[in-house]
Motif scaffolding. Structure first.
Motif, PDB file in Angstrom:
ATOM      1  N   GLY A 167       0.675  -1.105   0.055  1.00  0.00           N
ATOM      2  CA  GLY A 167       0.052   0.001  -0.011  1.00  0.00           C
ATOM      3  C   GLY A 167       0.874   1.202  -0.086  1.00  0.00           C
ATOM      4  O   GLY A 167       0.386   2.556   0.223  1.00  0.00           O
ATOM      5  N   PHE A 168       2.043   1.009  -0.341  1.00  0.00           N
ATOM      6  CA  PHE A 168       2.973   2.248  -0.218  1.00  0.00           C
ATOM      7  C   PHE A 168       3.975   2.227  -1.508  1.00  0.00           C
ATOM      8  O   PHE A 168       4.175   1.206  -2.116  1.00  0.00           O
ATOM      9  N   THR A 169       4.370   3.406  -1.693  1.00  0.00           N
ATOM     10  CA  THR A 169       5.566   3.246  -2.901  1.00  0.00           C
ATOM     11  C   THR A 169       7.002   3.249  -2.329  1.00  0.00           C
ATOM     12  O   THR A 169       7.275   3.396  -1.159  1.00  0.00           O
ATOM     13  N   ALA A 170       7.902   3.231  -3.353  1.00  0.00           N
ATOM     14  CA  ALA A 170       9.393   3.336  -2.900  1.00  0.00           C
ATOM     15  C   ALA A 170       9.660   4.524  -2.308  1.00  0.00           C
ATOM     16  O   ALA A 170      10.605   4.657  -1.600  1.00  0.00           O
ATOM     17  N   ASP A 171       9.013   5.772  -2.819  1.00  0.00           N
ATOM     18  CA  ASP A 171       9.077   7.125  -2.178  1.00  0.00           C
ATOM     19  C   ASP A 171       8.824   6.990  -0.708  1.00  0.00           C
ATOM     20  O   ASP A 171       9.614   7.627  -0.092  1.00  0.00           O
ATOM     21  N   ASP A 172       7.757   6.493  -0.247  1.00  0.00           N
ATOM     22  CA  ASP A 172       7.572   6.143   1.066  1.00  0.00           C
ATOM     23  C   ASP A 172       8.380   5.627   2.054  1.00  0.00           C
ATOM     24  O   ASP A 172       8.751   6.245   3.039  1.00  0.00           O
ATOM     25  N   LEU A 173       8.753   4.367   1.589  1.00  0.00           N
ATOM     26  CA  LEU A 173       9.878   3.726   2.204  1.00  0.00           C
ATOM     27  C   LEU A 173      11.276   4.460   2.165  1.00  0.00           C
ATOM     28  O   LEU A 173      12.133   4.581   3.165  1.00  0.00           O
ATOM     29  N   THR A 174      11.554   5.176   1.095  1.00  0.00           N
ATOM     30  CA  THR A 174      12.747   5.918   0.919  1.00  0.00           C
ATOM     31  C   THR A 174      12.638   7.224   1.964  1.00  0.00           C
ATOM     32  O   THR A 174      13.919   7.362   2.779  1.00  0.00           O
ATOM     33  N   ARG A 175      11.702   7.730   2.193  1.00  0.00           N
ATOM     34  CA  ARG A 175      11.430   8.732   3.268  1.00  0.00           C
ATOM     35  C   ARG A 175      11.804   8.197   4.720  1.00  0.00           C
ATOM     36  O   ARG A 175      12.412   8.804   5.490  1.00  0.00           O
ATOM     37  N   PHE A 176      11.025   7.216   4.853  1.00  0.00           N
ATOM     38  CA  PHE A 176      11.292   6.643   6.349  1.00  0.00           C
ATOM     39  C   PHE A 176      12.914   6.258   6.433  1.00  0.00           C
ATOM     40  O   PHE A 176      13.272   6.490   7.625  1.00  0.00           O
ATOM     41  N   ALA A 217      17.666   0.302  -1.763  1.00  0.00           N
ATOM     42  CA  ALA A 217      17.198  -0.503  -0.683  1.00  0.00           C
ATOM     43  C   ALA A 217      15.676  -0.548  -0.884  1.00  0.00           C
ATOM     44  O   ALA A 217      15.306  -1.647  -0.718  1.00  0.00           O
ATOM     45  N   ALA A 218      15.061   0.500  -0.775  1.00  0.00           N
ATOM     46  CA  ALA A 218      13.571   0.592  -0.983  1.00  0.00           C
ATOM     47  C   ALA A 218      13.020   0.080  -2.258  1.00  0.00           C
ATOM     48  O   ALA A 218      12.076  -0.679  -2.265  1.00  0.00           O
ATOM     49  N   GLU A 219      13.805   0.366  -3.301  1.00  0.00           N
ATOM     50  CA  GLU A 219      13.314  -0.198  -4.503  1.00  0.00           C
ATOM     51  C   GLU A 219      13.548  -1.827  -4.522  1.00  0.00           C
ATOM     52  O   GLU A 219      12.703  -2.605  -5.168  1.00  0.00           O
ATOM     53  N   ASN A 220      14.597  -2.128  -3.785  1.00  0.00           N
ATOM     54  CA  ASN A 220      15.042  -3.746  -3.925  1.00  0.00           C
ATOM     55  C   ASN A 220      13.707  -4.234  -2.989  1.00  0.00           C
ATOM     56  O   ASN A 220      13.299  -5.241  -3.387  1.00  0.00           O
ATOM     57  N   TYR A 221      13.408  -3.721  -1.987  1.00  0.00           N
ATOM     58  CA  TYR A 221      12.328  -4.331  -0.934  1.00  0.00           C
ATOM     59  C   TYR A 221      11.114  -4.411  -1.839  1.00  0.00           C
ATOM     60  O   TYR A 221      10.623  -5.782  -1.647  1.00  0.00           O
ATOM     61  N   LEU A 222      10.313  -3.505  -2.314  1.00  0.00           N
ATOM     62  CA  LEU A 222       9.497  -3.679  -3.260  1.00  0.00           C
ATOM     63  C   LEU A 222       9.462  -4.467  -4.220  1.00  0.00           C
ATOM     64  O   LEU A 222       8.392  -5.382  -4.418  1.00  0.00           O
ATOM     65  N   THR A 223      10.321  -4.684  -4.832  1.00  0.00           N
ATOM     66  CA  THR A 223      10.641  -5.708  -5.792  1.00  0.00           C
ATOM     67  C   THR A 223      10.528  -7.167  -5.210  1.00  0.00           C
ATOM     68  O   THR A 223       9.670  -7.920  -5.735  1.00  0.00           O
ATOM     69  N   GLU A 224      11.049  -7.296  -4.055  1.00  0.00           N
ATOM     70  CA  GLU A 224      11.164  -8.541  -3.472  1.00  0.00           C
ATOM     71  C   GLU A 224       9.658  -8.841  -2.893  1.00  0.00           C
ATOM     72  O   GLU A 224       8.985 -10.049  -2.925  1.00  0.00           O
ATOM     73  N   ALA A 225       8.965  -7.676  -2.277  1.00  0.00           N
ATOM     74  CA  ALA A 225       7.943  -7.871  -1.768  1.00  0.00           C
ATOM     75  C   ALA A 225       6.793  -8.244  -2.782  1.00  0.00           C
ATOM     76  O   ALA A 225       6.037  -9.157  -2.614  1.00  0.00           O
ATOM     77  N   LYS A 226       6.820  -7.783  -3.855  1.00  0.00           N
ATOM     78  CA  LYS A 226       5.777  -8.121  -4.965  1.00  0.00           C
ATOM     79  C   LYS A 226       6.100  -9.316  -5.530  1.00  0.00           C
ATOM     80  O   LYS A 226       4.861 -10.310  -5.538  1.00  0.00           O
ATOM     81  N   ALA A 227       7.268 -10.006  -5.564  1.00  0.00           N
ATOM     82  CA  ALA A 227       7.307 -11.355  -5.893  1.00  0.00           C
ATOM     83  C   ALA A 227       6.991 -12.286  -4.911  1.00  0.00           C
ATOM     84  O   ALA A 227       6.279 -13.095  -5.254  1.00  0.00           O
ATOM     85  N   GLU A 228       7.146 -12.019  -3.688  1.00  0.00           N
ATOM     86  CA  GLU A 228       6.818 -12.905  -2.596  1.00  0.00           C
ATOM     87  C   GLU A 228       5.369 -12.993  -2.621  1.00  0.00           C
ATOM     88  O   GLU A 228       4.876 -14.002  -2.299  1.00  0.00           O
ATOM     89  N   LEU A 229       4.457 -11.697  -2.553  1.00  0.00           N
ATOM     90  CA  LEU A 229       3.251 -11.819  -2.558  1.00  0.00           C
ATOM     91  C   LEU A 229       2.685 -12.484  -3.425  1.00  0.00           C
ATOM     92  O   LEU A 229       1.182 -12.808  -3.417  1.00  0.00           O
ATOM     93  N   ARG A 230       2.921 -12.572  -4.605  1.00  0.00           N
ATOM     94  CA  ARG A 230       2.417 -13.347  -5.821  1.00  0.00           C
ATOM     95  C   ARG A 230       2.428 -14.795  -5.635  1.00  0.00           C
ATOM     96  O   ARG A 230       1.846 -15.460  -6.546  1.00  0.00           O
ATOM     97  N   GLN A 231       3.590 -15.074  -4.765  1.00  0.00           N
ATOM     98  CA  GLN A 231       3.525 -16.803  -4.864  1.00  0.00           C
ATOM     99  C   GLN A 231       2.293 -17.517  -4.197  1.00  0.00           C
ATOM    100  O   GLN A 231       1.568 -16.876  -3.562  1.00  0.00           O
TER     101      GLN A 231
END
Length: 426
Positions: A222-231, A412-426
């Motif tokens: 429910g968030f973007t790479a921009d959101d995680l980058t800010r945090f 790191a944020a972009e990496n995480y979102l890529t991994e998260a989307k792949a994990e959630l599609r399984q």
């Protein structure tokens, strides 16, 4: 919290989902000592929770002399990985403790028993229907909540008062928190807090305070790479200033309060759920105080959630006895008195009304803390989708890359979102 920093692979996740197709009972399901039924029960927690749990189990065994409970526990990360391995191998314990983030994964994987089949021995009438429903997947009751908890910023009040900073209070902001931990660090020579960048739980609270969510209703991020980058830019900046724990200290966090920077005495504050903070009392003593999490532009992001659940393996050879044990742990007043707030405040209404006035020490502090934020918090989100449990470790691992200067917060944020989307599609 980090321990073994490897995310459960897609192959293991697939095996977990398919293990329901196998046959055989949970190891221990058909074990017997003489005429006794033996049930394996496993949970995560600290020594305080273990001691109280064993006392409650002794009461159960006295009332049910033909049932023997064999127990084991570990810190959260070690527990989570071991349970996944047991379940994938068709060797799930008869009764297990589960987190909100694990319900969907284990139910969809066919690991859990439909507890509706045990309604003759498992009474849920004294549990708030909304809270009880958090243990359902597709309208089937797979797990029973044991308590209601919320996150807290636990801190050493002596250190904070020594620094002369304002103490945590309802309505303080993330900027207030950042200023406070900077001042604590400067005036005491010790970081004012653990680095919260490693915690997906804290990130979720921060996100909700921004008017966003960790997941959409469809189970997507429910968030973007921009959101995680800010945090992560925010938390990493504080780490570089020395206001929060160093990378080396943060990576020692393993799901036990004893190995947090606050527990080891290398920082003066810790973000955690309220119940586990009981394990800090022998370390911090009477100086331990529980405060609310900071608010964002859209208000307070923290929420009340089931602190944890009890569930039964679908493979158990003794579903009735397992359900009787859950009934005792959730509904028995003597058990509630022994357990106190070690799994947060009791979920059974009668037990809560009986136990809360009798609480002392850290248990009373947890109850008082929950009362202090009652009515202030937004409704909880829906249970996270399958895959989220493993992503907690991925979140920590990717932030390690930031805190050890291997990747920028953006990378790191972009990496995480890529991994998260792949994990959630399984």
């Amino acid at each position: 919290m980090p321990g073994n920093r490897t995310t459960m692979s897609w192959a293991l996740a697939l095996t977990l989902a398919l293990s329901a197709l196998g046959t055989g009972c949970s190891g221990g399901s058909d074990q017997a000592t003489g005429d006794k039924t033996v049930l394996r029960y496993t949970w995560w927690g600290n020594p305080d929770r273990a001691e109280r749990t064993e006392k409650a189990i002794s009461l159960f065994e006295k009332q049910h002399p033909r049932i023997d409970i064999q127990t084991s526990f570990a810190g959260y990360e070690a527990y989570k990985q071991k349970l996944a391995t047991q379940a994938a191998g068709g060797d799930a314990p008869d009764v297990m403790q589960l987190d909100y983030r694990q319900i969907d994964q284990y139910a969809q994987g066919g690991i859990l028993l439909d507890l509706g089949t045990q309604s003759s021995v498992l009474d849920t009438s004294d549990i708030d229907p909304g809270l009880l429903a958090t243990g359902k997947v597709d309208d089937t009751q797979y797990a029973i909540p044991q308590g209601r908890g919320t996150e807290t910023f636990a801190y050493d009040a002596q250190q904070w008062k020594k620094a002369g900073v304002g103490l945590p209070a309802n309505g303080w902001t993330w900027d207030d928190w950042a200023d406070a931990v900077r001042n604590v660090s400067e005036r005491t020579g010790k970081p004012g807090s653990v680095d919260p960048g490693q915690s997906e739980d804290v990130f979720e609270v921060w996100l909700r305070g921004q008017g966003k969510s960790l997941y959409t209703k469809d189970g997507d991020p429910g968030f973007t790479a921009d959101d995680l980058t800010r945090f992560w830019t925010f938390t990493d900046g504080l780490r570089r200033e020395g206001a929060v724990s160093s990378a080396e200290d943060t990576t020692q966090v393993d799901g036990t309060v004893e190995n947090t920077p606050l527990g080891r005495g290398t920082a003066s504050g810790d973000f955690n759920w309220d119940a586990p903070t009981a394990g800090l009392v022998p370390i911090v003593g009477d100086n331990l105080v529980l405060g609310p999490l900071p608010a964002g532009p859209s208000g307070i992001g923290q929420y009340f959630k089931p602190s944890m659940f009890m569930a039964v393996a679908d493979s158990t050879g003794h579903p009735k006895e397992a359900a009787e044990f859950i009934d005792f742990m959730v509904n028995d007043l003597d058990a509630a008195r022994v357990l106190g707030a070690t799994r947060s405040i009791p979920v059974n209404d009668t037990a809560r009304d009986t136990v809360v006035p009798e609480l002392t020490g850290i248990d009373k502090q947890i109850a008082d803390y929950q009362q202090s934020v009652e009515g202030e918090l937004k409704p909880p989100p829906q249970a996270p989708p399958s895959g989220d449990s493993g992503l907690q470790t991925t979140f920590m691992r990717d932030y390690d890359q930031v805190s050890f200067d291997k990747l920028s917060p953006r990378e790191a944020a972009e990496n995480y979102l890529t991994e998260a989307k792949a994990e959630l599609r399984q």
